[in-house]
Design an enzyme around this catalytic site. Structure first.
Site, mmCIF file in Angstrom:
data_model
loop_
_atom_site.group_PDB
_atom_site.id
_atom_site.type_symbol
_atom_site.label_atom_id
_atom_site.label_comp_id
_atom_site.label_asym_id
_atom_site.label_seq_id
_atom_site.Cartn_x
_atom_site.Cartn_y
_atom_site.Cartn_z
ATOM 1 N N ARG A 21 0.884 -1.177 0.000
ATOM 2 C CA ARG A 21 0.000 0.000 0.000
ATOM 3 C C ARG A 21 0.912 1.215 0.000
ATOM 4 O O ARG A 21 2.120 1.103 0.113
ATOM 5 C CB ARG A 21 -1.024 -0.022 1.145
ATOM 6 C CG ARG A 21 -0.671 -0.692 2.434
ATOM 7 C CD ARG A 21 0.439 -0.037 3.197
ATOM 8 N NE ARG A 21 0.191 1.386 3.357
ATOM 9 C CZ ARG A 21 1.109 2.289 3.599
ATOM 10 N NH1 ARG A 21 2.392 1.930 3.691
ATOM 11 N NH2 ARG A 21 0.822 3.555 3.739
ATOM 12 N N ALA A 62 0.869 5.166 -2.140
ATOM 13 C CA ALA A 62 0.669 5.485 -3.556
ATOM 14 C C ALA A 62 1.856 5.100 -4.462
ATOM 15 O O ALA A 62 1.673 4.378 -5.448
ATOM 16 C CB ALA A 62 0.317 6.967 -3.697
ATOM 17 N N ARG A 82 -7.247 -0.508 -6.861
ATOM 18 C CA ARG A 82 -7.561 0.554 -5.885
ATOM 19 C C ARG A 82 -7.772 1.863 -6.657
ATOM 20 O O ARG A 82 -7.005 2.158 -7.585
ATOM 21 C CB ARG A 82 -6.424 0.722 -4.849
ATOM 22 C CG ARG A 82 -6.355 -0.449 -3.859
ATOM 23 C CD ARG A 82 -5.486 -0.143 -2.667
ATOM 24 N NE ARG A 82 -6.134 0.726 -1.716
ATOM 25 C CZ ARG A 82 -5.502 1.279 -0.659
ATOM 26 N NH1 ARG A 82 -4.219 1.040 -0.457
ATOM 27 N NH2 ARG A 82 -6.153 2.053 0.176
ATOM 28 N N GLN A 91 -1.968 2.312 9.955
ATOM 29 C CA GLN A 91 -0.678 2.428 9.248
ATOM 30 C C GLN A 91 0.339 3.208 10.081
ATOM 31 O O GLN A 91 1.540 2.974 9.972
ATOM 32 C CB GLN A 91 -0.872 3.134 7.900
ATOM 33 C CG GLN A 91 -1.598 2.319 6.845
ATOM 34 C CD GLN A 91 -3.083 2.587 6.824
ATOM 35 O OE1 GLN A 91 -3.669 2.947 7.839
ATOM 36 N NE2 GLN A 91 -3.706 2.405 5.682
ATOM 37 N N ASP A 132 -2.150 10.764 -1.940
ATOM 38 C CA ASP A 132 -2.507 9.720 -2.904
ATOM 39 C C ASP A 132 -2.866 10.301 -4.263
ATOM 40 O O ASP A 132 -2.718 9.649 -5.287
ATOM 41 C CB ASP A 132 -3.665 8.886 -2.360
ATOM 42 C CG ASP A 132 -3.167 8.049 -1.202
ATOM 43 O OD1 ASP A 132 -3.113 8.567 -0.080
ATOM 44 O OD2 ASP A 132 -2.756 6.899 -1.446
ATOM 45 N N ASN A 175 -5.420 12.375 0.847
ATOM 46 C CA ASN A 175 -4.523 11.512 1.607
ATOM 47 C C ASN A 175 -5.377 10.721 2.596
ATOM 48 O O ASN A 175 -6.602 10.884 2.653
ATOM 49 C CB ASN A 175 -3.447 12.346 2.322
ATOM 50 C CG ASN A 175 -2.362 11.466 2.938
ATOM 51 O OD1 ASN A 175 -1.836 10.575 2.267
ATOM 52 N ND2 ASN A 175 -2.035 11.671 4.192
ATOM 53 N N LYS A 176 -4.715 9.883 3.363
ATOM 54 C CA LYS A 176 -5.417 8.995 4.291
ATOM 55 C C LYS A 176 -6.447 9.733 5.130
ATOM 56 O O LYS A 176 -6.195 10.852 5.590
ATOM 57 C CB LYS A 176 -4.368 8.307 5.176
ATOM 58 C CG LYS A 176 -4.897 7.345 6.206
ATOM 59 C CD LYS A 176 -5.825 6.279 5.635
ATOM 60 C CE LYS A 176 -5.207 5.506 4.487
ATOM 61 N NZ LYS A 176 -6.197 4.635 3.807
HETATM 62 O O1 MRU Z 1 -4.502 3.096 2.234
HETATM 63 P P1 MRU Z 1 -3.018 3.328 2.129
HETATM 64 O O2 MRU Z 1 -2.237 2.769 3.260
HETATM 65 O O3 MRU Z 1 -2.497 2.906 0.782
HETATM 66 O O4 MRU Z 1 -2.890 4.908 2.201
HETATM 67 C C1 MRU Z 1 -1.601 5.471 2.097
HETATM 68 C C2 MRU Z 1 -1.556 6.935 2.280
HETATM 69 O O5 MRU Z 1 -2.561 7.584 2.475
HETATM 70 C C3 MRU Z 1 -0.220 7.585 2.112
HETATM 71 O O6 MRU Z 1 -0.142 8.722 2.909
HETATM 72 C C4 MRU Z 1 -0.004 7.974 0.647
HETATM 73 O O7 MRU Z 1 -0.241 6.895 -0.182
HETATM 74 C C5 MRU Z 1 1.359 8.512 0.399
HETATM 75 S S1 MRU Z 1 2.577 7.246 0.461
HETATM 76 C C6 MRU Z 1 4.077 7.945 0.108
#
Ligand code: MRU
Length: 336
Positions: A52, A54, A86, A186, A227, A237-238
């Site tokens: 996981r 991006a 995704r 995470q 993302d 983002n998350k």
């Molecule tokens: O659902 P995830 O764990 O894939 O979400 C990840 C994030 O939101 C990260 O902050 C984003 O992908 C940047 S990773 C360099």
């Protein structure tokens, strides 16, 4: 130990005829790599969160296509399966487009080299993001981050954690506040693990403690990944990132997004157009086989939110920092 060219952990390992992906669902209790030999398997691994983050998702998808090219099978099903894995992280679609262009210009035999190039370029990109971002980090800063935008989420070094690593490598004594990042944890499982391994001081908090710490003057700087960034600088983002940005504005704390150009989707005018993944109820009603919510409850699980550009102090990219990003400034990033 300096990590600039030697990330402590590799999310993906290309083995010539197969791809090994570190199973991030099992961290931090177990370090297990899973073997993949075709694109359909890699697509499942992306959907199930074996990998996981991006940029790491984009690299994995490129390797998935390379695997099917090696198998000599038609590549359209691979493009389709990977694109459906995704929806929010645009790096996935960026990598698929790049692989498609390579396929058109140089044929399937060129796809392994292209996937390796995407992977290696991502490490170099993260190091540049780290260096540019580190210049903005005050000496002794107490840095808050959300989710995991580290080596695990990229080919190496990380974006937001790359900034923190580079600040440390530049001799700045930084400490980190890692938000646990409900519901998938995470921050607690991955970010805390990466930082503990490198002896960068880290304090774990649950997400609802962030405002309290900011109000008490215990946060100097916030940096997170993204993302998908729209053409005007709005950044997905998350889930929970938007809340932090609003709090940061209230408490006048610099709020940075660290992301490569491959995360910028200039085809979307603003963040309202970014597709937000809705993930399963199970990730909210419990974790790791333990359920705490009653059967029958309705659940919402948007996995990302959008922070409007006007709450972003700066967008840290491999081409430098865009202060107060907007459409014109982002367009200029692509002009040179
Ligand atoms: O659902 P995830 O764990 O894939 O979400 C990840 C994030 O939101 C990260 O902050 C984003 O992908 C940047 S990773 C360099």
């Amino acid at each position: 130990m300096s990590s600039e060219n030697s990330p402590q952990v590799s999310s993906l390992r290309w083995r010539g005829d197969r791809l090994e992906m570190l199973d991030q669902r099992k961290l931090p209790s177990e370090i297990v790599y899973v073997d993949y030999s075709d694109a359909a398997g890699v697509a499942d691994g992306i959907r199930d969160m074996v990998v996981r983050g991006a940029p790491a998702i984009g690299c994995a998808a490129a390797f998935g296509l390379a695997l099917d090219a090696l198998r000599g099978v038609p590549l359209e099903p691979a493009f389709k399966a990977l694109a459906a894995s995704r929806p929010t992280a645009v790096n996935l679609f960026w990598a698929l487009d790049r692989m498609r262009a390579k396929l058109a210009s140089s044929g399937p035999q060129s796809l392994v080299a292209e996937a390796i190039a995407i992977f290696e370029e991502d490490i170099a990109t993260c190091i540049l993001i780290g260096r540019f971002g580190a210049e903005r980090v005050p000496e002794g800063a107490r840095i808050m981050t959300h989710c995991n935008a580290g080596a695990l989420a990229t080919a190496g070094h990380g974006t937001a954690l790359g900034v923190i690593r580079s600040a440390r490598d530049a001799g700045k004594r930084v400490t980190v506040i890692a938000n646990e990042t409900r519901p998938y944890l995470q921050g607690a499982r991955l970010t805390a693990w990466e930082l503990v391994q490198e002896a960068i001081p880290v304090t774990l908090i649950s997400d609802n403690m962030a405002g309290h710490l900011m109000q008490r003057g215990q946060v100097d700087f916030i940096v997170v990944g993204a993302d998908r960034v729209a053409a005007n600088g709005d950044a997905a983002n998350k889930i929970g990132t938007y809340t932090l940005a609003v709090l940061a504005e209230r408490h006048r704390i610099p709020f940075y997004i660290a992301a490569p150009l491959s995360t910028i989707d200039r085809g979307l005018a603003d963040g309202s157009l970014i597709p937000i993944e809705e993930r399963s109820a199970d990730e909210v009603t419990g974790f790791g086989g333990v359920r705490w919510a009653p059967q029958g409850v309705r659940v919402a699980h948007p996995a990302f939110d959008v922070t409007p550009a006007d709450l972003i102090t700066g967008l840290i990219t491999e081409k430098g920092v865009v202060d107060r990003p907007d459409t014109a400034k982002i367009a200029r990033l692509f002009a040179t």
